[in-house]
Design a protein around this motif. Sequence first.
Motif, short mmCIF file in Angstrom:
data_model
loop_
_atom_site.label_atom_id
_atom_site.label_comp_id
_atom_site.label_asym_id
_atom_site.label_seq_id
_atom_site.Cartn_x
_atom_site.Cartn_y
_atom_site.Cartn_z
N SER A 145 0.83 -1.21 0.00
CA SER A 145 0.00 0.00 0.00
C SER A 145 0.87 1.27 0.00
CB SER A 145 -0.94 0.00 1.21
OG SER A 145 -0.17 -0.04 2.40
N HIS A 146 2.17 1.09 -0.10
CA HIS A 146 3.11 2.22 -0.11
C HIS A 146 4.19 1.97 -1.16
CE1 HIS A 146 5.94 -0.45 1.93
NE2 HIS A 146 4.94 -0.78 2.74
N GLU A 170 5.85 2.66 -7.34
CA GLU A 170 4.64 3.16 -6.70
C GLU A 170 3.71 2.00 -6.30
OE1 GLU A 170 4.04 6.37 -5.94
OE2 GLU A 170 6.03 6.84 -6.74
N PRO A 171 2.83 2.23 -5.31
CA PRO A 171 1.89 1.18 -4.91
C PRO A 171 0.98 0.79 -6.08
CG PRO A 171 1.65 3.15 -3.51
CD PRO A 171 2.68 3.45 -4.54
N GLN A 172 0.76 -0.50 -6.22
CA GLN A 172 -0.12 -1.06 -7.25
C GLN A 172 0.37 -0.76 -8.67
OE1 GLN A 172 -2.48 -3.06 -5.88
NE2 GLN A 172 -1.58 -2.34 -3.97
N LYS A 173 1.68 -0.54 -8.81
CA LYS A 173 2.28 -0.29 -10.12
C LYS A 173 3.41 -1.29 -10.35
CE LYS A 173 -0.05 3.50 -10.96
NZ LYS A 173 -1.08 3.56 -11.92
N TYR A 229 15.83 -6.81 -4.46
CA TYR A 229 15.10 -6.68 -3.21
C TYR A 229 14.47 -5.31 -3.12
CZ TYR A 229 19.24 -4.21 -1.39
OH TYR A 229 20.28 -3.33 -1.20
N CYS A 230 13.49 -5.21 -2.23
CA CYS A 230 12.85 -3.91 -2.02
C CYS A 230 12.91 -3.58 -0.54
CB CYS A 230 11.42 -3.89 -2.53
SG CYS A 230 10.23 -4.86 -1.60
N ILE A 231 13.01 -2.29 -0.29
CA ILE A 231 13.00 -1.81 1.08
C ILE A 231 11.90 -0.77 1.24
CG2 ILE A 231 15.48 -2.23 1.42
CD1 ILE A 231 15.87 0.82 1.27
N HIS A 232 11.47 -0.60 2.47
CA HIS A 232 10.50 0.44 2.78
C HIS A 232 11.26 1.77 2.70
CE1 HIS A 232 7.62 2.92 4.86
NE2 HIS A 232 6.76 1.91 4.84
N PRO A 233 10.78 2.72 1.89
CA PRO A 233 11.55 3.95 1.68
C PRO A 233 11.69 4.82 2.93
CG PRO A 233 9.43 4.10 0.59
CD PRO A 233 9.56 2.70 1.11
N GLU A 234 10.80 4.66 3.88
CA GLU A 234 10.86 5.49 5.09
C GLU A 234 11.64 4.82 6.23
OE1 GLU A 234 6.88 6.68 6.02
OE2 GLU A 234 6.59 7.59 4.05
N THR A 235 11.44 3.50 6.40
CA THR A 235 12.07 2.81 7.53
C THR A 235 13.40 2.17 7.15
OG1 THR A 235 11.01 0.68 7.11
CG2 THR A 235 9.79 2.28 8.48
N TYR A 248 7.27 -10.84 -11.33
CA TYR A 248 7.43 -11.12 -9.91
C TYR A 248 6.59 -10.12 -9.14
CZ TYR A 248 11.46 -13.99 -11.11
OH TYR A 248 12.27 -14.96 -11.62
N VAL A 249 6.26 -10.48 -7.90
CA VAL A 249 5.40 -9.62 -7.10
C VAL A 249 6.06 -9.34 -5.76
CG1 VAL A 249 3.16 -9.46 -5.94
CG2 VAL A 249 3.32 -10.53 -8.19
N PHE A 250 6.12 -8.07 -5.41
CA PHE A 250 6.45 -7.67 -4.05
C PHE A 250 5.13 -7.44 -3.35
CE2 PHE A 250 10.60 -5.86 -5.73
CZ PHE A 250 11.38 -6.84 -5.16
N GLU A 251 4.89 -8.16 -2.26
CA GLU A 251 3.63 -8.00 -1.55
C GLU A 251 3.85 -8.22 -0.06
OE1 GLU A 251 0.98 -10.90 -3.23
OE2 GLU A 251 2.25 -12.55 -2.66
N PRO A 252 2.95 -7.70 0.75
CA PRO A 252 3.12 -7.81 2.21
C PRO A 252 3.21 -9.26 2.68
CG PRO A 252 1.44 -6.20 1.68
CD PRO A 252 1.79 -6.90 0.39
#
Length: 149
Positions: free
Chosen positions: A51-52, A73-76, A89-95, A111-115
């Motif tokens: 969602s982020h 972007e979310p959902q993109k 890999y992906c990281i949370h941009p804020e944390t 591929y999908v990055f998802e919670p």
Amino acid sequence: MDIGVHGDAKLSRRMLKKKKKDEEVEEVSNLIGIGQPTHEKFTVFIYNYYSHQVHLYWRNNGEGDDQDWGLVEPQKAKTFSTFQGHEWYCIHPETGEELQNIFMAEEVQSYVFEPKDIRDARDQELEAEKSVFRKKYKEETGKIGCNSR
């Protein structure tokens, strides 16, 4: 190879190391059931179902800094070229928390990055389906698994 005749012991050692590494890659590939790396570039789509935003990186595996491929972007989705054996890999941009990584084992197109909670729920559903299949298979064939005699 006769090192005395060719004279380049360093080159010979490098060639032996490369051969050994190639053999190890083949052995691991056979164990996990994937083919040999093609060494050919292929295009993938990585979807962000968080969602982020997520920050996408290519892991450089000890040969310098990881490569920053920007935000998704979310959902993109983001489209790019890569090779088998590359890790993303992906990281949370804020944390800065690493959220998920993907190893390009095969020439998969997306591929999908998802919670994690969504991945865990899907894994539980898959395990339940496997359990039902195994039970039904055993009832119908008397075998514990497809590969048993």
